[in-house]
Design a protein around this motif. Structure first.
Motif, PDB file in Angstrom:
ATOM      1  N   ILE A   6      45.142  46.989  68.924  1.00 12.57           N
ATOM      2  CA  ILE A   6      44.883  47.301  70.326  1.00 12.57           C
ATOM      3  C   ILE A   6      45.794  46.446  71.195  1.00 12.57           C
ATOM      4  O   ILE A   6      46.120  45.310  70.836  1.00 12.57           O
ATOM      5  CB  ILE A   6      43.406  47.083  70.711  1.00 12.57           C
ATOM      6  N   PRO A   7      46.227  46.966  72.336  1.00 12.79           N
ATOM      7  CA  PRO A   7      47.107  46.188  73.218  1.00 12.79           C
ATOM      8  C   PRO A   7      46.382  44.986  73.810  1.00 12.79           C
ATOM      9  O   PRO A   7      45.188  45.057  74.132  1.00 12.79           O
ATOM     10  CB  PRO A   7      47.511  47.195  74.301  1.00 12.79           C
ATOM     11  N   SER A   8      47.122  43.895  73.964  1.00 15.89           N
ATOM     12  CA  SER A   8      46.525  42.650  74.458  1.00 15.89           C
ATOM     13  C   SER A   8      46.322  42.652  75.961  1.00 15.89           C
ATOM     14  O   SER A   8      45.462  41.934  76.482  1.00 15.89           O
ATOM     15  CB  SER A   8      47.414  41.464  74.078  1.00 15.89           C
ATOM     16  N   GLY A   9      47.137  43.430  76.671  1.00 17.20           N
ATOM     17  CA  GLY A   9      47.104  43.390  78.129  1.00 17.20           C
ATOM     18  C   GLY A   9      48.022  42.338  78.709  1.00 17.20           C
ATOM     19  O   GLY A   9      48.179  42.243  79.927  1.00 17.20           O
ATOM     20  N   ILE A  29      42.480  31.437  71.370  1.00 18.93           N
ATOM     21  CA  ILE A  29      43.460  31.099  72.405  1.00 18.93           C
ATOM     22  C   ILE A  29      43.223  29.644  72.774  1.00 18.93           C
ATOM     23  O   ILE A  29      42.174  29.304  73.338  1.00 18.93           O
ATOM     24  CB  ILE A  29      43.303  31.986  73.655  1.00 18.93           C
ATOM     25  N   SER A  30      44.163  28.780  72.426  1.00 18.88           N
ATOM     26  CA  SER A  30      43.960  27.344  72.641  1.00 18.88           C
ATOM     27  C   SER A  30      44.928  26.813  73.691  1.00 18.88           C
ATOM     28  O   SER A  30      46.018  27.344  73.894  1.00 18.88           O
ATOM     29  CB  SER A  30      44.150  26.579  71.327  1.00 18.88           C
ATOM     30  N   PHE A  40      44.063  34.643  80.530  1.00 14.08           N
ATOM     31  CA  PHE A  40      44.446  35.443  79.360  1.00 14.08           C
ATOM     32  C   PHE A  40      43.258  36.314  78.933  1.00 14.08           C
ATOM     33  O   PHE A  40      43.411  37.525  78.689  1.00 14.08           O
ATOM     34  CB  PHE A  40      44.848  34.498  78.226  1.00 14.08           C
ATOM     35  N   ALA A  41      42.081  35.706  78.851  1.00 11.91           N
ATOM     36  CA  ALA A  41      40.894  36.408  78.376  1.00 11.91           C
ATOM     37  C   ALA A  41      40.529  37.577  79.289  1.00 11.91           C
ATOM     38  O   ALA A  41      40.198  38.672  78.813  1.00 11.91           O
ATOM     39  CB  ALA A  41      39.725  35.430  78.277  1.00 11.91           C
ATOM     40  N   PHE A  42      40.591  37.364  80.594  1.00  9.66           N
ATOM     41  CA  PHE A  42      40.234  38.443  81.508  1.00  9.66           C
ATOM     42  C   PHE A  42      41.304  39.530  81.570  1.00  9.66           C
ATOM     43  O   PHE A  42      40.982  40.718  81.769  1.00  9.66           O
ATOM     44  CB  PHE A  42      39.932  37.893  82.898  1.00  9.66           C
TER      45      PHE A  42
END
Length: 224
Positions: A6-9, A29-30, A40-42
């Motif tokens: 799936i694409p990461s965005g 993700i560190s 990054f998460a959103f």
């Protein structure tokens, strides 16, 4: 059999990981404070929401939804309608930490997953849980197993101290590790991203410059 992805965005990232994140998988993700982990998460969740995929954001910090919306609304990729219509669900488990033991906390997370059945999941940050459970490594193993059983792609954010690469306990269980770095060069702080691990993926291991603007995170051409 080819791996589903799936694409990461994240603009510029998918070409470095054979088109996207393996599905299902758990990606760490560190980075240090301020390195862009929550952004990054959103971005990852918003990418899915635009494709009609259900997203779940689990906070371990007991932060009010209004605070998160205020900070994220500065980015053009962020559309609050996806939280308003339930495409992205915001859940806070911070209040459960310290009151539930390892297995009860896993059961609580499983209840949240069963209620919403998300395709994209974020737990931000995961490190906080270490202060409240008896056996953190066992908890992480149970958590990662649970997340994979739901056939979702999950992001765990992990904060590190200066000089650390990533939280080793989390990295041990994760399918992928992406490091967000901030380096001081000529008295200027510059951002980089490095893919340290991605199972089933021929990925770049170079340091790639990273830019965070009103458009969000973008991976630039590799420097090294």
């Amino acid at each position: 059999m080819p791996i589903s992805r799936i694409p990461s965005g994240i603009k510029g990232l998918d070409s470095l990981v054979e088109g996207g994140f393996p599905a299902p998988s758990v990606i760490l993700i560190s980075g240090t404070a301020g390195s862009g982990k929550t952004t990054f998460a959103f971005q990852f969740l918003m990418e899915g929401a635009k494709k009609g995929e259900k997203g779940l954001y689990i906070s371990t910090l007991s932060e009010r939804t209004e605070w998160m919306l205020r900070f994220m609304s500065n980015y053009e990729f962020f559309d609050p309608k996806y939280l308003e219509d339930g495409t992205i669900i915001y859940e806070d488990i911070g209040k459960d930490l310290g009151t539930l033991d390892n297995m009860k906390l896993i059961i609580r997370i499983n209840e949240i997953l069963a209620e919403h059945v998300p395709q994209r999941i974020v737990i931000d940050p995961i490190n906080v849980v270490n202060n409240f459970v008896d056996n953190y490594r066992q908890f992480l193993f149970e958590l990662v197993t649970l997340l994979k059983n739901w056939s979702a792609v999950s992001i765990l954010t992990g904060e590190i101290k200066e000089g650390e690469k990533y939280p080793e306990d989390v990295g041990y269980t994760a399918d992928g590790i992406i490091s967000l770095l901030m380096k001081t060069e000529d008295n200027v702080i510059k951002r980089y991203i490095q893919i340290l691990k991605m199972r089933g993926t021929a990925h770049s291991m170079a340091l790639h410059p990273l830019d965070i603007t009103s458009n969000g995170i973008e991976v630039l051409k590799a420097r090294f």
